[in-house]
Design a protein around this motif. Structure first.
Motif, mmCIF file in Angstrom:
data_model
loop_
_atom_site.group_PDB
_atom_site.id
_atom_site.type_symbol
_atom_site.label_atom_id
_atom_site.label_comp_id
_atom_site.label_asym_id
_atom_site.label_seq_id
_atom_site.Cartn_x
_atom_site.Cartn_y
_atom_site.Cartn_z
ATOM 1 N N CYS A 77 -2.725 -6.957 -12.973
ATOM 2 C CA CYS A 77 -3.102 -5.859 -13.882
ATOM 3 C C CYS A 77 -2.847 -4.505 -13.245
ATOM 4 C CB CYS A 77 -4.596 -5.933 -14.198
ATOM 5 S SG CYS A 77 -4.939 -6.806 -15.712
ATOM 6 N N ILE A 78 -3.208 -4.388 -11.994
ATOM 7 C CA ILE A 78 -3.032 -3.098 -11.316
ATOM 8 C C ILE A 78 -1.553 -2.777 -11.201
ATOM 9 C CG2 ILE A 78 -3.294 -1.924 -9.076
ATOM 10 C CD1 ILE A 78 -6.099 -3.263 -9.005
ATOM 11 N N ALA A 79 -0.719 -3.789 -10.942
ATOM 12 C CA ALA A 79 0.725 -3.563 -10.883
ATOM 13 C C ALA A 79 1.221 -3.025 -12.229
ATOM 14 C CB ALA A 79 1.441 -4.857 -10.526
ATOM 15 N N THR A 80 0.722 -3.592 -13.319
ATOM 16 C CA THR A 80 1.107 -3.127 -14.666
ATOM 17 C C THR A 80 0.642 -1.699 -14.894
ATOM 18 O OG1 THR A 80 0.865 -5.385 -15.479
ATOM 19 C CG2 THR A 80 0.936 -3.637 -17.132
ATOM 20 N N LEU A 81 -0.598 -1.413 -14.486
ATOM 21 C CA LEU A 81 -1.139 -0.057 -14.678
ATOM 22 C C LEU A 81 -0.389 0.957 -13.819
ATOM 23 C CD1 LEU A 81 -4.954 -0.940 -14.787
ATOM 24 C CD2 LEU A 81 -3.550 -0.185 -16.703
ATOM 25 N N LEU A 82 0.050 0.527 -12.636
ATOM 26 C CA LEU A 82 0.856 1.407 -11.778
ATOM 27 C C LEU A 82 2.183 1.717 -12.463
ATOM 28 C CD1 LEU A 82 0.255 -0.239 -8.269
ATOM 29 C CD2 LEU A 82 -0.140 2.180 -8.789
ATOM 30 N N ASN A 83 2.802 0.674 -13.033
ATOM 31 C CA ASN A 83 4.090 0.871 -13.714
ATOM 32 C C ASN A 83 3.967 1.801 -14.915
ATOM 33 O OD1 ASN A 83 5.587 -0.717 -12.020
ATOM 34 N ND2 ASN A 83 5.352 -2.577 -13.254
ATOM 35 N N LYS A 84 2.822 1.763 -15.555
ATOM 36 C CA LYS A 84 2.594 2.625 -16.731
ATOM 37 C C LYS A 84 2.176 4.034 -16.322
ATOM 38 C CE LYS A 84 1.297 -0.997 -19.956
ATOM 39 N NZ LYS A 84 0.298 -1.741 -20.661
ATOM 40 N N GLY A 85 1.963 4.234 -15.014
ATOM 41 C CA GLY A 85 1.576 5.568 -14.536
ATOM 42 C C GLY A 85 0.124 5.916 -14.815
ATOM 43 N N LEU A 86 -0.687 4.899 -15.049
ATOM 44 C CA LEU A 86 -2.091 5.160 -15.381
ATOM 45 C C LEU A 86 -2.986 5.167 -14.148
ATOM 46 C CD1 LEU A 86 -2.410 2.950 -18.602
ATOM 47 C CD2 LEU A 86 -1.806 5.355 -18.402
ATOM 48 N N VAL A 87 -2.510 4.535 -13.096
ATOM 49 C CA VAL A 87 -3.266 4.537 -11.838
ATOM 50 C C VAL A 87 -2.300 4.806 -10.687
ATOM 51 C CG1 VAL A 87 -4.956 2.866 -12.741
ATOM 52 C CG2 VAL A 87 -3.062 2.049 -11.316
ATOM 53 N N GLU A 88 -2.879 5.190 -9.566
ATOM 54 C CA GLU A 88 -2.097 5.370 -8.346
ATOM 55 C C GLU A 88 -2.903 4.749 -7.208
ATOM 56 O OE1 GLU A 88 -1.708 9.604 -8.284
ATOM 57 O OE2 GLU A 88 -3.832 9.929 -7.885
ATOM 58 N N GLN A 89 -2.220 4.516 -6.081
ATOM 59 C CA GLN A 89 -2.967 3.941 -4.966
ATOM 60 C C GLN A 89 -2.573 4.607 -3.662
ATOM 61 O OE1 GLN A 89 -2.183 -0.284 -4.943
ATOM 62 N NE2 GLN A 89 0.002 -0.054 -4.567
ATOM 63 N N ARG A 90 -3.540 4.601 -2.728
ATOM 64 C CA ARG A 90 -3.281 5.133 -1.396
ATOM 65 C C ARG A 90 -3.988 4.226 -0.400
ATOM 66 N NH1 ARG A 90 -8.192 7.787 -0.016
ATOM 67 N NH2 ARG A 90 -9.421 8.301 -1.860
ATOM 68 N N ARG A 91 -3.528 4.298 0.827
ATOM 69 C CA ARG A 91 -4.102 3.451 1.869
ATOM 70 C C ARG A 91 -5.588 3.781 2.034
ATOM 71 N NH1 ARG A 91 -2.135 -1.045 2.919
ATOM 72 N NH2 ARG A 91 -0.052 -0.273 3.310
ATOM 73 N N ASN A 92 -6.408 2.750 2.176
ATOM 74 C CA ASN A 92 -7.839 2.926 2.382
ATOM 75 C C ASN A 92 -8.080 3.386 3.819
ATOM 76 O OD1 ASN A 92 -10.605 2.719 2.583
ATOM 77 N ND2 ASN A 92 -10.736 0.603 1.880
ATOM 78 N N PRO A 93 -8.629 4.591 4.013
ATOM 79 C CA PRO A 93 -8.824 5.075 5.384
ATOM 80 C C PRO A 93 -9.818 4.227 6.184
ATOM 81 C CG PRO A 93 -9.862 6.567 3.821
ATOM 82 C CD PRO A 93 -9.129 5.551 3.013
ATOM 83 N N MET A 94 -10.694 3.497 5.459
ATOM 84 C CA MET A 94 -11.693 2.671 6.139
ATOM 85 C C MET A 94 -11.169 1.257 6.443
ATOM 86 S SD MET A 94 -14.106 4.815 6.293
ATOM 87 C CE MET A 94 -15.525 3.856 6.802
#
Lengths: 151, 132
Positions: A77-94
């Motif tokens: 699901c997250i991959a789909t949402l990323l492709n649609k530009g609805l979410v983004e992700q970044r490395r977790n600093p923790m």
């Protein structure tokens, strides 16, 4: 609230079935009538979760736990949402092994078209007493008798 | 300083919560079940914050939340949950928040997360001041 008698008549069962069918149709139609109708129900759940959760809990592990699902459907699901530009992700600093997922501004705009909002708005227009009863009855249906009474 | 009622049937979580909340300088009362908690609320002049586990001795706190809102409408409420076999956190949060403006925190949580939840819940109540 009085308990129903143990034996319900066929007519009463049919009425209750029809009532639940009404609710099911109402929800299904709201999902297909929105401008964002290509967003699936699970994707909506994830968008809502991301909108209302602190960054440290916006990882696949926390999302999976919240929705009571394994990682695999969440990752898809997250991959789909990323492709649609609805979410983004970044490395977790923790924790370098995981990513923090966030809504994009497009994702936030899409949430304004959340299909549940339309139904919530209709509930909001009910008289106060009906609204309170509706909320209470919905909770009673959601909890099993055992969960409500602790048996 | 606020008066905080913690309702939790797991002793270790109750102790953790009590330590976390008292570190902020708040006064604490505790109960291990909803009946004791309601008795306490009825005896007490006021409680500013109620922190309750969603499942207390196998029973959901939905009825308890309705009573808290009725007995202490000005209290900020936080519900915590470790989950249950038949009920997802998503469902639990919706159940809780259909009762009123209640903060929901999924277990496990860290001290700063309960502090943040207290601050967010307190913003609904005008008579509390931030302790940080």
């Amino acid at each position: 609230m009085k308990d129903d008698p143990p034996e319900l008549s066929e007519n009463e069962l049919k009425q209750d079935f029809a009532t639940m069918l009404l609710l099911e149709k109402l929800l299904r139609e709201s999902y297909s009538n929105t401008q964002s109708k290509d967003i699936q129900a699970l994707q909506w759940s994830i968008l809502r979760y991301l909108n209302d959760t602190a960054p440290s809990r916006r990882t696949v592990r926390w999302i999976s736990s919240f929705l009571c699902l394994t990682h695999a459907p969440i990752v898809r699901c997250i991959a789909t949402l990323l492709n649609k530009g609805l979410v983004e992700q970044r490395r977790n600093p923790m924790d370098a092994r995981s990513n923090i997922i966030s809504l994009t501004s497009k994702g936030q705009r899409v949430l304004e078209e959340d299909p549940i909002l339309r139904i919530a708005a209709r509930i909001n227009q009910l008289p106060y007493t009906d609204r309170s009863h509706f909320r209470r009855i919905s909770r009673n249906i959601a909890l099993t008798k055992d969960q409500a009474e602790g048996k | 300083m606020a008066k905080v009622l913690i309702v939790e049937d797991d002793q270790s979580v109750l102790e953790l919560l009590s330590r976390s909340v008292s570190w902020l300088g708040h006064e604490i009362e505790t109960a291990t079940g909803s009946k004791d908690a309601i008795n306490l609320l009825q005896r007490t002049e006021s409680v500013d914050i109620v922190i309750a586990d969603f499942w207390l001795n196998g029973i959901s706190v939905v009825s308890f939340l309705d009573q808290v809102i009725k007995e202490m409408p000005s209290a900020a409420i936080i519900v915590i949950s470790g989950g249950a076999r038949d009920t997802s956190f998503e469902m639990t949060k919706a159940l809780v928040q259909s009762c009123g403006p209640i903060e929901f925190l999924q277990k496990p949580f860290r001290k700063f997360e309960i502090w943040d939840a207290i601050n967010r819940a307190s913003r609904f109540q005008c008579n509390l001041t931030r302790q940080f």
